[in-house]
Structure formats: C-alpha cells, structure tokens
Design a protein around this motif. Structure first.
Motif, short mmCIF file in Angstrom:
data_model
loop_
_atom_site.label_atom_id
_atom_site.label_comp_id
_atom_site.label_asym_id
_atom_site.label_seq_id
_atom_site.Cartn_x
_atom_site.Cartn_y
_atom_site.Cartn_z
N PHE A 10 -34.06 36.90 44.46
CA PHE A 10 -34.52 37.98 45.34
C PHE A 10 -33.46 38.34 46.38
O PHE A 10 -33.15 39.51 46.59
N ILE A 11 -32.90 37.34 47.02
CA ILE A 11 -31.97 37.56 48.12
C ILE A 11 -30.63 38.07 47.63
O ILE A 11 -29.89 38.74 48.36
N SER A 12 -30.27 37.78 46.36
CA SER A 12 -28.96 38.20 45.86
C SER A 12 -28.97 39.62 45.30
O SER A 12 -27.92 40.12 44.90
N ASP B 189 -28.29 45.24 51.29
CA ASP B 189 -28.07 46.52 51.96
C ASP B 189 -29.12 46.75 53.05
O ASP B 189 -28.80 47.24 54.13
N LEU B 190 -30.35 46.39 52.75
CA LEU B 190 -31.43 46.54 53.74
C LEU B 190 -31.18 45.66 54.95
O LEU B 190 -31.34 46.10 56.10
N GLY C 170 -28.90 48.92 62.57
CA GLY C 170 -29.92 49.70 63.29
C GLY C 170 -30.27 49.09 64.63
O GLY C 170 -30.46 49.80 65.62
N SER C 171 -30.35 47.78 64.68
CA SER C 171 -30.64 47.10 65.95
C SER C 171 -29.52 47.32 66.95
O SER C 171 -29.77 47.61 68.12
#
Length: 144
Positions: free
Chosen positions: A15-17, A23-24, A31-32
């Motif tokens: 999932f993480i790869s 990108d998210l 964004g922060s």
C-alpha cells in the motif's frame, strides 16, 4: 497449491509503496507548509493593510461578547474577526491554486502542440487528394 495470505506488514508495504500514496503524502506536507506561508501572509500583511484601509481596525480582535468574563469564568464571544481572516486565507489559497493549475494546463497545451507539430513533420508529406492525383494524371497525359 494453496494461496498464501499476505501478512499485514506485506499488505502495508504494498500500500505504502504505491506511487499515488507517496504523491499524496508529499502533497499533504507541502500543503501544510504552504498553509503556514499563506496564514502569515494574511495575518501579517493583508489583514493589517485592509484594517488600515478601513480606518485602522484590527480584525483579529473583532468579536461579539455573549457573556463577559466574571471571576474564574472565561468570556464567551463570537470571534467573527478570526472568521474573516480564515475567509481571506481560503480565497488566497484558492487563487494561488487556480493560478498553478492554469499554468500547468498552459504548459501541457504547449507540450501537446509541440508534440503534434513534431509528429506531423516526421510523418512526411501528406498524401495528395484524389482531385490533385487526377489533375496530375491529366497533366502527364497532355505532356505525352
């Protein structure tokens, strides 16, 4: 053969790869940081300027007191000045994102135009229409 179930660690690694997850994550981090910059711009530059334009008001202090402070009890108030600042924050962020998307789209269109121009050059000359072929045949026959 029996299908072996993936362990939770293997599923998490898969999932993480994925590229979209990475990108998210990068987008959230940027964004922060961008939000902190916009908040500073609004609080330190835009709102004091707007306050100066309308007579020196400090928007952060604008509020409607519902119940004043009494003893250990804190004041109860509607902080509409803070709300106004958050609206300005949102509008600035939305405008900057709009400009970024517009710029990216224009760059994409330029790239597509260049790509199609290069493809048409590499394709060679276009095939003549049927009328031109017939006229060429007539010309050749007349020459003979």
């Amino acid at each position: 053969m029996k299908k072996r179930k993936k362990g939770i660690a293997a599923e998490f690694k898969e999932f993480i790869s994925r590229g979209s997850v990475i990108d998210l994550a990068v987008g959230v981090i940027i964004g922060s940081a961008f939000t902190a910059i916009v908040n500073s711009l609004v609080n330190d530059v835009v709102m004091p300027f707007i306050g100066w334009l309308i007579g020196g008001y400090d928007f952060s202090g604008l509020k409607i007191v519902l119940a004043p402070a009494a003893g250990k009890k804190a004041e109860t108030a509607i902080l509409y000045g803070s709300f106004i600042q958050n609206i300005v924050n949102f509008l600035l962020i939305a405008f900057v994102i709009f400009l970024m998307v517009k710029g990216i789209n224009s760059l994409r269109r330029i790239g597509e135009k260049e790509k199609s121009a290069e493809e048409s050059r590499s394709a060679g000359p276009e095939k003549p229409t049927q009328e031109i072929e017939l006229l060429t045949e007539i010309r050749d026959l007349l020459k003979k």
